[in-house]
Design an enzyme around this catalytic site. Structure first.
Site, mmCIF file in Angstrom:
data_model
loop_
_atom_site.group_PDB
_atom_site.id
_atom_site.type_symbol
_atom_site.label_atom_id
_atom_site.label_comp_id
_atom_site.label_asym_id
_atom_site.label_seq_id
_atom_site.Cartn_x
_atom_site.Cartn_y
_atom_site.Cartn_z
ATOM 1 C CD GLU A 173 -5.644 0.087 0.165
ATOM 2 O OE1 GLU A 173 -6.478 -0.025 -0.551
ATOM 3 O OE2 GLU A 173 -4.823 0.972 0.612
ATOM 4 C CG HIS B 184 -7.324 3.337 -2.109
ATOM 5 N ND1 HIS B 184 -6.249 2.338 -2.695
ATOM 6 C CD2 HIS B 184 -6.861 4.431 -3.024
ATOM 7 C CE1 HIS B 184 -6.069 2.052 -3.444
ATOM 8 N NE2 HIS B 184 -6.082 3.196 -4.216
#
Length: 555
Positions: free
Chosen positions: A286, A305
């Site tokens: 990420e 997220h």
């Protein structure tokens, strides 16, 4: 033991007696990532805590700030690595404002005796709602439909989706978040099956779901949603083989942790049409890399997220982690620590005296065995439930104190014992007629065994040593205790008293026990200060004396 580390390096509850002596500088808390004002206010209003805001600091500055700090609070941005912890000389607590602790080196923290706390309850509903949102968006192709309208198209037939009512939802992980998803799924008229090795039949019945194993869940579920932590056991749990085993046309949802799913295999299954759709809030790397195969996969709903990214969840997480860190520092409450023995009881006040007794017995056992032990049996009889794991850690803390030093505490005592080859057994024994709360430690090595036992007396839970090997005794485990084993002959007490009197030592208590007349006796002498080596040697030189041990208990 230093004053500034009493709460965790000692036993829970001791901090309350030392708070007046602490200064705010001694209890400094470093904030590396921002949390909402709700949590900040709680910390700032707590006497004895100072909040050091380092949310804009670079890594070198943060490392310098950790020197002398008692606690560190992070979110997902700051990586707490072993080298960063090398700068934290007296750090006791790391608080993660969220659930996952992938950014914290848990093993390094544990070895240093640092408790790692998280806030598992604050974002439960928000994450469950996002998982269900992804489920709805993927099944009804909402992102594609939105894009179609924005681009001036009106493709109603092309956007035909699937309803959730009547479908089978497969939940992998039926903990708090998974349970919230289950409740929502039932409201939508879905049949729920779940795989969770810790799920009891009673809990499954309460949730209204069917427990199954993973091999059964994969081909049966129309929709699969993941709600498990990322560990060595769960990493890649849905690999190529598992994805191939899923029902054709199924939908996969992951709002838990990146790394649970083989992203390449998932992208291929979406491209081939084996899977109808997927919804992902988390990714192995990420932000999602530009060259990720997921970017080109069809029928895939992305979110960055944001499972916990609601105002309500962030407020709750902020308050939850602030309260957890505060309580760990000031009262030793480690109930939400991920790397500390869990006290599985609501009655924490009842557990503290039991743990303290276990630690003091460990100190006594160390003096008797000189730290030599291959196996330690920790036994408890009493009304306090869920205390065995923490009691064993407390006993080990006392037992290894003289050889490990200041950084030993409830957090790292079990792992350090394992490194030293000490096998620990925890045994809950039947209640004893003579004592309401009884703790017994047995150290074994090369066939030899040394036993010490203690009890808590009265409503105030006063600690007592009641057994040393085969001798029944009754003395208080505090200040300094002399243990003198001698032949059972007349005049020993007088000779011992004479030696101590010449040394200017005041005797607070002298307890004598013997197994049988004429054999050996054990004297327990409580004094105020430790004896000099020369006085101990003089006692050992007495004709009837067999052995002398001196034990200093913490205040």
């Amino acid at each position: 033991m230093t004053m500034k580390t009493a709460a965790i390096r000692g036993m829970p509850g001791e901090a309350s007696g030392t708070m007046d002596a602490m200064t705010t500088a001694e209890r400094r808390l470093v904030l590396a990532d921002p949390i909402l004002e709700d949590g900040l206010q709680l910390l700032r209003e707590t006497p004895g805590l100072e909040v050091d805001d380092q949310t804009e600091a670079d890594r070198e500055t943060l490392a310098r700030a950790l020197r002398g700090a008692a606690a560190l609070i992070v979110r997902s941005r700051t990586r707490v690595t072993a080298d960063l912890l090398d700068s934290a000389d007296v750090l006791e607590v790391i608080g993660r404002a969220g659930v996952g602790v992938d950014n914290i080196d848990l093993e390094a923290a544990t070895r240093r005796g640092i408790a790692v706390l998280n806030a598992p309850g604050g974002n439960v509903r928000s994450t469950a709602e996002l998982a269900f949102t992804l489920m709805l968006a993927a099944s009804r192709r909402l992102p594609e439909a939105d894009r179609s309208v924005r681009e001036g198209r009106w493709e109603r037939k092309a956007m035909r989706g699937r309803q959730l009512h009547g479908k089978t939802l497969g939940v992998i992980g039926a903990g708090r978040i998974g349970a919230e998803v289950v409740r929502r799924a039932r409201a939508f008229g879905m049949h729920v099956i779940a795989f969770d090795p810790y799920l009891t039949n009673e809990r499954a019945s309460d949730l209204g779901l069917e427990p199954v194993n993973l091999d059964e869940l994969l081909p049966r579920a129309d929709v699969i949603t993941l709600h498990v932590p990322l560990t060595d056991a769960t990493r890649g749990m849905l690999g190529r083989g598992e994805i191939d085993a899923m029902k054709e046309g199924a939908i996969l949802i992951n709002a838990a942790r990146g790394g649970l799913v083989d992203e390449t295999a998932l992208a291929e299954a979406l491209v081939s049409g084996r899977l109808a759709a997927a919804g992902l809030d988390v990714f192995e790397e990420e932000p999602l890399p530009p060259d990720s195969p997921l970017r080109e996969a069809p029928n895939l709903v992305f979110t960055p997220h944001i499972g916990a990214a609601t105002f309500e969840a962030q407020r709750e997480v902020s308050r939850e982690i602030a309260a957890a860190v505060r309580d760990a520092l000031l009262t030793g409450d480690l109930r939400v620590a991920l790397n500390a023995p869990y006290v599985a009881t609501r009655d924490l006040a009842a557990s503290w005296p039991v743990l303290d007794l276990g630690r003091r017995l460990g100190i006594l056992l160390d003096a008797l065995t000189q730290g030599r032990c291959e196996r330690l049996d920790v036994q408890y009889a009493g009304p306090v439930e869920g205390v065995m794991s923490a009691l064993a850690a407390a006993a080990l803390e006392g037992f290894m104190r003289s050889s490990v030093g200041e950084r030993l505490n409830l957090v790292n005592a079990p792992s350090l014992a394992t490194e030293r080859g000490i096998d620990v057994a925890r045994v809950r024994i039947s209640e004893l007629a003579d004592y309401t709360n009884y703790v017994e430690l047995r150290a074994s090595r090369n066939g030899d065994r040394t036993v010490v036992g203690g009890a808590l007396l009265g409503e105030a839970h006063h600690p007592r040593i009641v057994r040393v090997s085969d001798f029944h005794v009754d003395t208080i485990p505090e200040h300094v205790l002399l243990l003198i084993r001698n032949r059972d002959v007349p005049g020993v007490i007088g000779e011992v008293g004479t030696v101590l009197g010449r040394a200017g030592v005041n005797i607070a208590e002298y307890h004598l026990s013997r197994s049988e007349a004429g054999a050996e006796a054990l004297g327990l002498i409580r004094i105020d200060e430790e004896l000099a080596a020369s006085v101990l040697e003089e006692l050992r030189a007495l004709t009837a004396v067999v052995a002398v041990r001196q034990v200093a208990f913490p205040a």
